[in-house]
Write an enzyme that holds these catalytic residues in place. Structure first.
Site, PDB file in Angstrom:
ATOM      1  N   ASP A  46     -26.024  12.067   4.651  1.00  0.00           N
ATOM      2  CA  ASP A  46     -24.790  11.937   3.871  1.00  0.00           C
ATOM      3  C   ASP A  46     -24.537  10.468   3.525  1.00  0.00           C
ATOM      4  O   ASP A  46     -25.443   9.622   3.605  1.00  0.00           O
ATOM      5  CB  ASP A  46     -23.629  12.575   4.663  1.00  0.00           C
ATOM      6  CG  ASP A  46     -22.500  13.082   3.785  1.00  0.00           C
ATOM      7  OD1 ASP A  46     -21.691  12.245   3.343  1.00  0.00           O
ATOM      8  OD2 ASP A  46     -22.407  14.305   3.540  1.00  0.00           O
ATOM      9  N   ARG A  48      -9.434   5.044  -1.782  1.00  0.00           N
ATOM     10  CA  ARG A  48     -10.572   4.856  -0.877  1.00  0.00           C
ATOM     11  C   ARG A  48     -11.291   3.550  -1.232  1.00  0.00           C
ATOM     12  O   ARG A  48     -12.500   3.444  -1.107  1.00  0.00           O
ATOM     13  CB  ARG A  48     -11.530   6.036  -0.930  1.00  0.00           C
ATOM     14  CG  ARG A  48     -12.204   6.302   0.393  1.00  0.00           C
ATOM     15  CD  ARG A  48     -13.339   7.309   0.274  1.00  0.00           C
ATOM     16  NE  ARG A  48     -13.877   7.620   1.592  1.00  0.00           N
ATOM     17  CZ  ARG A  48     -15.077   8.107   1.805  1.00  0.00           C
ATOM     18  NH1 ARG A  48     -15.877   8.373   0.811  1.00  0.00           N
ATOM     19  NH2 ARG A  48     -15.489   8.350   3.021  1.00  0.00           N
ATOM     20  N   LYS A  86     -26.148  16.649  -2.240  1.00  0.00           N
ATOM     21  CA  LYS A  86     -24.700  16.859  -2.196  1.00  0.00           C
ATOM     22  C   LYS A  86     -24.086  15.853  -3.166  1.00  0.00           C
ATOM     23  O   LYS A  86     -24.282  14.654  -3.027  1.00  0.00           O
ATOM     24  CB  LYS A  86     -24.198  16.625  -0.777  1.00  0.00           C
ATOM     25  CG  LYS A  86     -22.693  16.763  -0.604  1.00  0.00           C
ATOM     26  CD  LYS A  86     -22.367  16.706   0.889  1.00  0.00           C
ATOM     27  CE  LYS A  86     -20.904  16.535   1.173  1.00  0.00           C
ATOM     28  NZ  LYS A  86     -20.663  16.229   2.594  1.00  0.00           N
ATOM     29  N   ASP A  95     -20.836  14.269  -4.711  1.00  0.00           N
ATOM     30  CA  ASP A  95     -19.443  14.114  -4.270  1.00  0.00           C
ATOM     31  C   ASP A  95     -18.626  13.346  -5.306  1.00  0.00           C
ATOM     32  O   ASP A  95     -19.167  12.638  -6.154  1.00  0.00           O
ATOM     33  CB  ASP A  95     -19.456  13.316  -2.950  1.00  0.00           C
ATOM     34  CG  ASP A  95     -18.327  13.705  -2.018  1.00  0.00           C
ATOM     35  OD1 ASP A  95     -17.311  14.229  -2.486  1.00  0.00           O
ATOM     36  OD2 ASP A  95     -18.474  13.447  -0.804  1.00  0.00           O
ATOM     37  N   CYS A 143     -19.070  18.707  -4.218  1.00  0.00           N
ATOM     38  CA  CYS A 143     -18.103  18.300  -3.217  1.00  0.00           C
ATOM     39  C   CYS A 143     -17.131  17.341  -3.883  1.00  0.00           C
ATOM     40  O   CYS A 143     -17.519  16.556  -4.747  1.00  0.00           O
ATOM     41  CB  CYS A 143     -18.853  17.597  -2.079  1.00  0.00           C
ATOM     42  SG  CYS A 143     -17.780  16.976  -0.783  1.00  0.00           S
ATOM     43  N   SER A 144     -15.878  17.419  -3.506  1.00  0.00           N
ATOM     44  CA  SER A 144     -14.941  16.381  -3.919  1.00  0.00           C
ATOM     45  C   SER A 144     -13.956  16.218  -2.773  1.00  0.00           C
ATOM     46  O   SER A 144     -12.962  16.937  -2.702  1.00  0.00           O
ATOM     47  CB  SER A 144     -14.204  16.786  -5.198  1.00  0.00           C
ATOM     48  OG  SER A 144     -13.191  15.822  -5.458  1.00  0.00           O
ATOM     49  N   ASP A 183     -14.519  24.552  -9.193  1.00  0.00           N
ATOM     50  CA  ASP A 183     -14.134  25.353 -10.348  1.00  0.00           C
ATOM     51  C   ASP A 183     -15.370  26.008 -10.941  1.00  0.00           C
ATOM     52  O   ASP A 183     -16.503  25.681 -10.580  1.00  0.00           O
ATOM     53  CB  ASP A 183     -13.389  24.484 -11.379  1.00  0.00           C
ATOM     54  CG  ASP A 183     -14.206  23.283 -11.833  1.00  0.00           C
ATOM     55  OD1 ASP A 183     -15.317  23.490 -12.357  1.00  0.00           O
ATOM     56  OD2 ASP A 183     -13.744  22.130 -11.660  1.00  0.00           O
ATOM     57  N   GLU A 195     -25.911  25.139  24.457  1.00  0.00           N
ATOM     58  CA  GLU A 195     -25.215  25.138  23.155  1.00  0.00           C
ATOM     59  C   GLU A 195     -26.233  25.208  22.007  1.00  0.00           C
ATOM     60  O   GLU A 195     -26.029  25.926  21.032  1.00  0.00           O
ATOM     61  CB  GLU A 195     -24.345  23.885  23.015  1.00  0.00           C
ATOM     62  CG  GLU A 195     -23.083  23.952  23.855  1.00  0.00           C
ATOM     63  CD  GLU A 195     -22.355  22.606  23.925  1.00  0.00           C
ATOM     64  OE1 GLU A 195     -21.120  22.632  23.943  1.00  0.00           O
ATOM     65  OE2 GLU A 195     -23.016  21.546  23.973  1.00  0.00           O
TER      66      GLU A 195
END
Ligand code: GLA
Length: 731
Positions: free
Chosen positions: A370, A447, A480, A482, A530-531, A538, A613
């Site tokens: 990311d 940001r 991804k 963004d 992604c936003s 949409d 886990e």
């Protein structure tokens, strides 16, 4: 024939399997809207329109002594301005002489096979087996020579009709558009309607609101430069009595990712009008002689089987007719792990490989690197725009890193935020004028980043070249994409003062061009939108991305509402959903059950999990894969409403042939010594028997749907149950 034209009475009727839509070229060549709803015969239903002499509702000039005809009291196919209709207009133009008048009369129509096309905007498409018919009706203003082309495509089997509008300046002088909507829908009798919308905020997108129509304009929209977290370009009009299973419901989904507006107006005579399209705020678009402006498409559907019936129409249609990516239907989505909540920007190649190794044990297929891998990006104050690998962090280089991940038998994904730039970046230093900022004023930061002027070709070209270079440099399986701020300071240095009212829309057109050139040229890459979570979730974005990150809020209990709201229009296969550390009191199993109502993955530091886990995660990843054909391609049912008081949230997926189903329940709150609670299944075969979770006992479909499943009581809060139902062949 899905489009029937009756020359004599001048009606045009569009038929889908279960719905009809009728228009008529009526009095004085005005285009009237007569009907939309359950299927009816082709016969003219204009007797529905009763005419009276209405006070303060003007009469068109040509009707002279005819005082009962007023556009204020006529259902119109595309409402105009300055013609005696005082309701909300679908079009507002400023003509070259400064007048604000558009007097559109029907001047012709054309029926053709196949789907109409828009040159500049994304649209749904027709598959061969859809046998789509389309219609273009022309409305002309004889004085200004402005021409509208109202476009319709009829998807008969899908029960869907799409609409769009093109405006042409066929005159000899420039004119301006101040408002141009894609849809106008007039109902003669609108008093009993409710309006459902999906408002929200960052971290809480697409919450559901339902309000009765009252006598004012209800407007839902965005002026944030994107469709936004705060509202979604989708609304439902439904009978006040409509429930999940019963009642008439109309859906309107706008294929646009920028500023939008939906206005629903109940007027003085209880007529209801809905218009929907680009938001007219700060919109002022010049059309020179010969130029054409395209409005985004609206996808309309109607169901008399309640909200679930309507959602099913959208889910089916958006699965097959919206996004060309092979990942929608043909290639199974990978289980991914994303580095964001594991390490934020504090990682290097070694750390990523460690996460991948641990994730491998959890049944993960794909590692996503990311934010933080590029430029000088150690925090969110710098680096955006510099889409070059930061070799201080990724010391081995991108190519080698991807190879190491691939050697583990895993795929590799990467994050971009193409539309943004940090002032502390090489890109900004080289091209400060590429960032949107109003000359002489301080920019609004968010940001600590600025938006690139996506309306500029050189900005688009830079992004296309740079991002494609990264994608082509290594074996990248997933991206991804963004965008992490709302737009302000709307200004383009490349446009003259009088064209600044075009920038919002030109930004979106530029964005679509960049997406065309990056996404459509990489058909083997899985793209996720992604936003800051689901801020631009949409239909137009889903034309490009098969999946979209629902929200930055990974708390599984909040996610119940997020998935519920999103599901009114967008199918499960589009919903990005992960297990994360968020929700400390919620068991991992419950997080997994919630994430299976989506694309499923992890957003945590896998190296911090114990072996038990990791093993539990592996089980869950395998279950996701097992249930994939049910959750991705089946029918979705909302069994409870998480916004209503209640102790549990339940939902269900059922395969189209009703042979398999996954019913999921999360206990959110159990009262002490309360009543036994039951969840009733939906969508099963009444006469069939089902095996539950592989057990011996057989359950009748009718009993599961009418009596329900008793949900165990003595369990801790946040316990989740999954009931996997498999139809048995013979009893
Ligand atoms: C947004 C996204 C997150 C993450 C960060 C990175 O907030 O929604 O998932 O990618 O950006 O900056």
């Amino acid at each position: 024939m899905s489009i029937v034209i009756q020359e004599k009475c001048k009606t045009i009727t569009l038929h889908t399997k279960n719905t009809s839509y009728q228009m008529k070229i009526g009095n004085l060549d005005y285009l009237l809207h007569l009907y939309y709803g359950p299927r009816i015969p082709d016969k003219d239903v204009s007797y529905q329109i009763q005419q009276y002499d209405r006070g303060f509702s003007g009469n068109p000039y040509e009707s002279r002594n005819e005082r009962t005809f007023s556009l204020d009291a006529q259902p119109q196919e595309f409402s105009t301005q300055q013609q005696g209709d005082f309701r909300t207009p679908s079009i507002e133009v400023v003509n070259s002489d400064g007048s604000y008048s558009f007097h559109g009369k029907a001047a012709g129509y054309q029926v053709f096979d196949g789907k109409y096309q828009l040159e500049t905007l994304p649209c749904v498409f027709a598959n061969k087996e859809d046998h789509v018919q389309s219609l273009a009706i022309t409305l002309v203003d004889e004085v200004s020579k402005v021409e509208l082309s109202l476009l319709y495509s009829v998807f008969e089997e899908a029960d869907v009709i799409t609409r769009a509008v093109k405006v042409k300046n066929a005159g000899t002088a420039p004119m301006h558009l101040k408002k141009i909507m894609s849809l106008c829908m007039d109902f003669l009798n609108g008093a009993g309607f409710d309006l459902i919308s999906l408002p929200g905020r960052y971290g809480q997108e697409r919450q559901v609101e339902r309000q009765p129509m009252t006598h004012h304009i209800h407007s839902i929209g965005s002026i944030r430069g994107s469709s936004s977290h705060q509202q979604n370009p989708f609304v439902i009009l439904c009978d006040r009595q409509a429930t999940e299973d019963f009642g008439k419901c109309y859906g309107f989904s706008l294929m646009y990712s920028g500023n939008f507006l939906a206005e629903a107006e109940l007027d003085q005579y209880d007529q209801l009008r809905l218009v929907m399209g680009i938001n007219p705020k700060q919109f002022f678009y010049e059309l020179k002689p010969g130029e054409v402006f395209e409005c985004p498409e609206v996808v309309m559907a109607f169901s008399k089987h309640g909200l679930t019936g309507l959602s099913h129409l959208y889910h089916d249609f958006y699965r097959t007719n919206l996004c060309h990516s092979k990942f929608v239907m043909d290639v199974q989505r990978p289980v991914l792990i994303n580095s964001w909540e594991a390490a934020f920007m504090d990682f290097d190649d070694v750390k990523l490989v460690e996460i991948a190794k641990a994730a491998k044990k959890m049944g993960v297929d794909l590692l996503v690197m990311d934010d933080g891998w590029f430029g000088k990006r150690d925090d969110d104050n710098s680096g955006l725009g510099d889409w070059y690998v930061n070799e201080n962090k990724i010391k081995c280089g991108l190519h080698k890193l991807v190879e190491q991940i691939n050697d583990l038998g895993m795929k590799f994904g990467i994050w971009f935020e193409p539309e943004m730039v940090s002032e502390d970046s090489d890109l900004y230093r080289a091209h400060p004028d590429w960032a949107m900022q109003i000359p002489g004023r301080h920019a609004v930061r968010s940001r600590n980043q600025m938006a690139l002027d996506m309306s500029r070709k050189e900005v688009q070209d830079y992004l296309i070249k740079r991002i494609n270079a990264v994608l082509d440099d290594a074996n990248i399986y997933y991206v991804k994409w963004d965008i992490n701020r709302s737009l302000a300071d709307i200004w383009s240095n490349a446009l003259p003062a009088e064209k600044q009212g075009e920038v919002y829309h030109r930004y979106i057109l530029g964005l679509y061009r960049v997406m065309d050139e990056i996404i459509l040229t990489h058909p083997d890459i899985l793209f996720e939108g992604c936003s800051g979570g689901g801020g631009r979730y949409d239909a137009a974005m889903l034309h490009y991305y098969p999946q979209y990150w629902v929200s930055d809020n990974n708390h599984p209990i909040d996610r119940l509402k997020l998935h519920y709201g999103t599901s009114f229009v967008y199918p499960t296969c589009t919903m990005g959903a992960h297990i994360s550390d968020s929700g400390k009191l919620v068991p991992l199993k419950t997080k997994a059950v919630v994430a299976m109502c989506g694309t499923f993955g992890y957003e945590l530091d896998a190296t911090h999990l114990s072996e038990e886990e990791q093993a539990l995660c592996k089980e869950q990843s395998d279950l996701f894969r097992k249930y994939y054909p049910i959750t991705f391609f089946g029918d979705f049912y909302r069994l409870t409403n998480p916004f209503a008081p209640g102790n549990m949230t339940a939902w269900q997926h059922v395969t189209k042939d009703k042979s398999k189903s996954l019913l999921s329940v999360v206990v959110t709150n159990l009262t002490c010594n309360g009543p036994q609670e039951y969840i009733r299944a939906k969508g099963l075969e009444e006469d069939a028997f089902y095996r539950m979770n592989g057990g011996e006992e057989l359950y009748s479909g009718a009993v599961l749907m009418n009596a329900g499943i008793p949900i165990p009581r003595e369990v801790p809060d946040y316990t989740a149950f999954q009931y996997y139902l498999e139809k048995v062949k013979e009893v």
